[in-house]
Write a protein that holds these residues in place. Structure first.
Motif, PDB file in Angstrom:
ATOM      1  N   GLN A 197       0.472  -8.842  -9.812  1.00  0.00           N
ATOM      2  CA  GLN A 197       0.090  -7.575 -10.312  1.00  0.00           C
ATOM      3  C   GLN A 197      -1.320  -7.021  -9.782  1.00  0.00           C
ATOM      4  O   GLN A 197      -1.774  -5.947 -10.156  1.00  0.00           O
ATOM      5  CB  GLN A 197       0.179  -7.525 -11.664  1.00  0.00           C
ATOM      6  N   ARG A 240      -7.586  -1.483  -8.235  1.00  0.00           N
ATOM      7  CA  ARG A 240      -6.436  -2.328  -7.852  1.00  0.00           C
ATOM      8  C   ARG A 240      -7.161  -3.122  -6.509  1.00  0.00           C
ATOM      9  O   ARG A 240      -8.060  -2.765  -6.325  1.00  0.00           O
ATOM     10  CB  ARG A 240      -5.144  -1.852  -7.445  1.00  0.00           C
ATOM     11  N   PHE A 260      -1.744  -3.721  -8.156  1.00  0.00           N
ATOM     12  CA  PHE A 260      -1.308  -2.470  -8.636  1.00  0.00           C
ATOM     13  C   PHE A 260      -2.534  -2.396  -9.710  1.00  0.00           C
ATOM     14  O   PHE A 260      -3.383  -3.194 -10.106  1.00  0.00           O
ATOM     15  CB  PHE A 260      -0.004  -2.506  -9.192  1.00  0.00           C
ATOM     16  N   THR A 318       0.343   2.471  -9.708  1.00  0.00           N
ATOM     17  CA  THR A 318       1.015   1.532 -10.405  1.00  0.00           C
ATOM     18  C   THR A 318       2.384   0.806  -9.879  1.00  0.00           C
ATOM     19  O   THR A 318       2.922  -0.051 -10.440  1.00  0.00           O
ATOM     20  CB  THR A 318       1.350   1.929 -11.804  1.00  0.00           C
ATOM     21  N   THR A 319       2.746   1.463  -8.713  1.00  0.00           N
ATOM     22  CA  THR A 319       4.010   1.173  -8.433  1.00  0.00           C
ATOM     23  C   THR A 319       3.648   1.087  -6.983  1.00  0.00           C
ATOM     24  O   THR A 319       2.771   1.668  -6.158  1.00  0.00           O
ATOM     25  CB  THR A 319       5.126   2.395  -8.497  1.00  0.00           C
ATOM     26  N   VAL A 320       4.713   0.395  -5.922  1.00  0.00           N
ATOM     27  CA  VAL A 320       4.662   0.495  -4.384  1.00  0.00           C
ATOM     28  C   VAL A 320       4.544   1.764  -3.949  1.00  0.00           C
ATOM     29  O   VAL A 320       3.909   1.903  -2.781  1.00  0.00           O
ATOM     30  CB  VAL A 320       5.843  -0.419  -4.013  1.00  0.00           C
ATOM     31  N   ALA A 321       5.572   2.606  -4.452  1.00  0.00           N
ATOM     32  CA  ALA A 321       5.527   3.915  -3.887  1.00  0.00           C
ATOM     33  C   ALA A 321       4.138   4.778  -3.976  1.00  0.00           C
ATOM     34  O   ALA A 321       3.699   5.293  -3.295  1.00  0.00           O
ATOM     35  CB  ALA A 321       6.744   4.833  -4.574  1.00  0.00           C
ATOM     36  N   ASP A 322       3.441   4.365  -5.099  1.00  0.00           N
ATOM     37  CA  ASP A 322       1.952   4.937  -5.562  1.00  0.00           C
ATOM     38  C   ASP A 322       1.167   4.481  -4.108  1.00  0.00           C
ATOM     39  O   ASP A 322       0.312   5.192  -3.610  1.00  0.00           O
ATOM     40  CB  ASP A 322       1.551   4.697  -6.661  1.00  0.00           C
ATOM     41  N   ALA A 375      12.316  -4.829  -1.722  1.00  0.00           N
ATOM     42  CA  ALA A 375      11.908  -5.078  -3.032  1.00  0.00           C
ATOM     43  C   ALA A 375      11.225  -6.479  -3.340  1.00  0.00           C
ATOM     44  O   ALA A 375      11.790  -7.460  -4.137  1.00  0.00           O
ATOM     45  CB  ALA A 375      13.317  -5.180  -3.860  1.00  0.00           C
ATOM     46  N   TRP A 415       3.454  -2.400   3.418  1.00  0.00           N
ATOM     47  CA  TRP A 415       3.989  -1.924   2.069  1.00  0.00           C
ATOM     48  C   TRP A 415       5.160  -1.170   2.030  1.00  0.00           C
ATOM     49  O   TRP A 415       6.206  -1.481   0.932  1.00  0.00           O
ATOM     50  CB  TRP A 415       2.913  -0.800   1.510  1.00  0.00           C
ATOM     51  N   GLU A 440       8.335  -2.402  -0.071  1.00  0.00           N
ATOM     52  CA  GLU A 440       9.420  -1.440  -0.770  1.00  0.00           C
ATOM     53  C   GLU A 440      10.702  -1.490  -0.643  1.00  0.00           C
ATOM     54  O   GLU A 440      11.567  -1.728  -1.517  1.00  0.00           O
ATOM     55  CB  GLU A 440       8.753  -0.224  -0.591  1.00  0.00           C
TER      56      GLU A 440
END
Length: 308
Positions: free
Chosen positions: A213, A250, A216, A268-272, A208, A201, A205
């Motif tokens: 989806q 997810r 997520f 909802t994001t890669v960072a999350d 990119a 992961w 990130e």
């Protein structure tokens, strides 16, 4: 497609992700120079997506010199199949698809009472390897996923029946890989074997890399079985008093819908997702794959038969 050095790193030093990337690129190039007809297993899942990204880096600006192979259970998540086909078209790749349904239709396989088709992938996989004469097969297995996969070397010899024998493991000192094999045998190759789920992961990130989806947070109709949230589908769920509910979930891993569970998540994001995984104490397969819970040795038994 360039390698990025993190800020704060000494000039010329490799970051953790750089070192993993370099090792994987080296493995791809070793296989290209040592084997006649390798193939990359590609399902549209995150590990195979990262593996394909690494292969593209290994040979850039030339095209990837290997075809892709997907063993399609027929119960895959539609979002993942759409992603697979889009990536193949975007990068002008060659894709072989081995359909489990074809083997059921011709009588070589029989549907399981529980509806799951993941254990049925072995025969189509071995048939595709034999009929196409693939001598090296790249897989996205990682050592942190499951105990049997932790036993694997990067180069894993398979006999003429596609079976894995742990006693035939070869030493891999100083990143020296032994691909020797007899006629009829082949080698499974795991370029991201030394990566963890968190590494994957973090690399997604950094690079990119686009993902389906389904990885997520999203609203989905699911039902509970054996402590997991499963998607309803033609494979036979839900049954009896299993109630379909709509939840925000997810997927940490994707496979056959009948045995791949979702997790409750607001990510909802890669960072999350990275923040969520960093505090998790369960591997993705341990948390969300029913096929690995059939027995303590479920994965190892399947690997001995020819599965990844």
């Amino acid at each position: 497609m360039t390698t990025t050095i993190d800020k704060g790193t000494a000039p010329g030093a490799l970051t953790h992700l750089d070192a993993l990337e370099a090792e994987s690129v080296h493995i791809f190039r070793e296989v290209a120079g040592e084997f006649e007809k390798p193939v990359i297993l590609f399902s549209g899942g995150k590990d195979s997506i990262v593996m394909l990204h690494l292969a593209r880096k290994a040979f850039w600006p030339a095209p990837v010199p290997f075809a892709l192979l997907h063993v399609d259970t027929g119960h895959n998540f539609p979002e993942v199949i759409e992603y697979r086909d889009r990536v193949v078209a975007e990068h002008n790749l060659r894709l072989h698809v081995a359909e489990v349904q074809d083997f059921i239709d011709n009588g070589r396989l029989r549907e399981r009472p529980d509806g799951t088709r993941n254990p049925l992938q072995t025969v189509p996989l071995l048939d595709a390897i034999e009929s196409n004469r693939f001598d090296a097969v790249f897989g996205g297995g990682r050592r942190d996923e499951e105990k049997a996969r932790a036993k694997e070397r990067v180069f894993s010899l398979r006999d003429e029946f596609g079976a894995w024998d742990p006693r035939r493991q070869r030493p891999e000192l100083w990143q020296l890989y032994n691909g020797r094999h007899r006629v009829g045998e082949h080698v499974r190759v795991f370029p991201i074997s030394n990566w963890t789920e968190l590494d994957v992961w973090q690399y997604i990130e950094r690079e990119a890399i686009a993902l389906p989806q389904i990885y997520f947070s999203h609203e989905r109709d699911v039902f509970e079985r054996d402590g997991m949230w499963l998607s309803a589908g033609e494979w036979g769920g839900p049954k009896g008093d299993e109630e379909v509910v709509r939840r925000v979930v997810r997927y940490r891993t994707v496979g056959d819908m009948s045995c791949t569970g979702a997790v409750d998540s607001p990510a909802t994001t890669v960072a999350d997702v990275i923040a969520e995984i960093a505090v998790s104490r369960l591997t993705e397969r341990g948390a969300t794959r029913a096929d690995d819970k059939m027995s303590e040795a479920a994965m190892e038994d399947r690997k001995r038969e020819g599965y990844f």
